[in-house]
Write an enzyme that holds these catalytic residues in place. Structure first.
Site, PDB file in Angstrom:
ATOM      1  N   LYS A  84       0.856  -1.170   0.040  1.00  0.00           N
ATOM      2  CA  LYS A  84       0.039  -0.021   0.062  1.00  0.00           C
ATOM      3  C   LYS A  84       0.893   1.224  -0.047  1.00  0.00           C
ATOM      4  O   LYS A  84       1.702   1.232   0.794  1.00  0.00           O
ATOM      5  CB  LYS A  84      -0.949   0.084   1.352  1.00  0.00           C
ATOM      6  N   ILE A  85       0.543   2.293  -1.016  1.00  0.00           N
ATOM      7  CA  ILE A  85       1.338   3.481  -1.078  1.00  0.00           C
ATOM      8  C   ILE A  85       0.488   4.484  -1.250  1.00  0.00           C
ATOM      9  O   ILE A  85      -0.676   4.270  -1.938  1.00  0.00           O
ATOM     10  CB  ILE A  85       2.205   3.511  -2.235  1.00  0.00           C
TER      11      ILE A  85
END
Ligand code: E4P
Length: 219
Positions: A84-85
């Protein structure tokens, strides 16, 4: 349509995974900070518990180069991890590079259709539009979901919509009717979504009526 649990609580995951309905888990720095013990161990435990699930693990570094290195390390922890970014412009070059290197990415903190478009153009696997955090500001967060669906289908992108920041069963209901590819919900919302008082009452009445026959062996 995939259902993910938005939690790092292992007991909740174990309890609800037996339904056969849990397709993955979304963790974030907030839910991992609320557990005891080492977050890396917890992530590995979750990955082992759901070997075929999509397990999202968020980066915590802020500087792009450090974030890139951390994203690669997180991806190497297990084959079923989606990194997750946050959807921040500083990270676009890093996201592009990671996509080219076939790292599976879930872009988090997506609020607008234009942010969603940019991430689709970079070719990420999931975008996570946040509904509840818009609603905290008295803005209808759900309105962006059909708009993103339309944008993705109209331009033929392959990115999937993972509806996040879901605070109510109604959010879940509305998101799935808008054709999202996945939702992530708390264990509490999952439990509410799989129960209905009319089903419970119906079982009670059928059982009561049947017992009047006093049959012990059926069929
Ligand atoms: C999931 O990926 C998100 O981190 C989560 O849904 C955020 O939810 P919140 O807005 O209730 O914190």
């Amino acid at each position: 349509m995939k259902i993910f649990l938005d939690t790092a609580d292992i007991e909740h995951i174990k309890k609800l995974a037996v339904t056969g309905l849990i397709d993955g888990i979304t963790t974030n720095p907030s839910n991992l900070s609320s557990i005891k013990g080492n977050p890396k161990d917890r992530i590995l435990e979750i990955c082992r518990l759901l070997p075929h699930g999509h397990i999202s693990v968020e980066v915590t570094e802020l500087e792009p180069e450090k974030l890139y290195i951390q994203a690669k390390k997180i991806a190497q922890l297990s084959d079923n991890i989606w990194v997750k970014i946050p959807c921040h412009a500083h990270y676009y070059p890093v996201i592009k590079k990671l996509v080219e290197e076939e790292v599976k990415i879930n872009i988090t903190l997506v609020f607008t259709v234009l942010q969603a478009l940019m991430m689709c153009k970079l070719g990420v696997y999931y975008i996570s539009p946040f509904i509840g955090r818009w609603e905290d500001l008295d803005v209808d967060g759900m309105q962006y979901i059909p708009q993103m669906r339309h944008m993705i289908d109209f331009y033929g992108f392959e990115t999937k919509i993972l509806a996040a920041s879901i605070r109510t069963v109604q959010h879940m209901h509305d998101a799935l009717l808008e054709g999202v590819d996945a939702v992530t919900i708390s264990p509490e919302i999952f439990e509410k979504a799989i129960t209905h008082h009319l089903t419970d009452q119906g079982i009670e009445k059928f059982t009561k009526d049947w017992r009047r026959l006093e049959i012990n062996n059926f069929p």
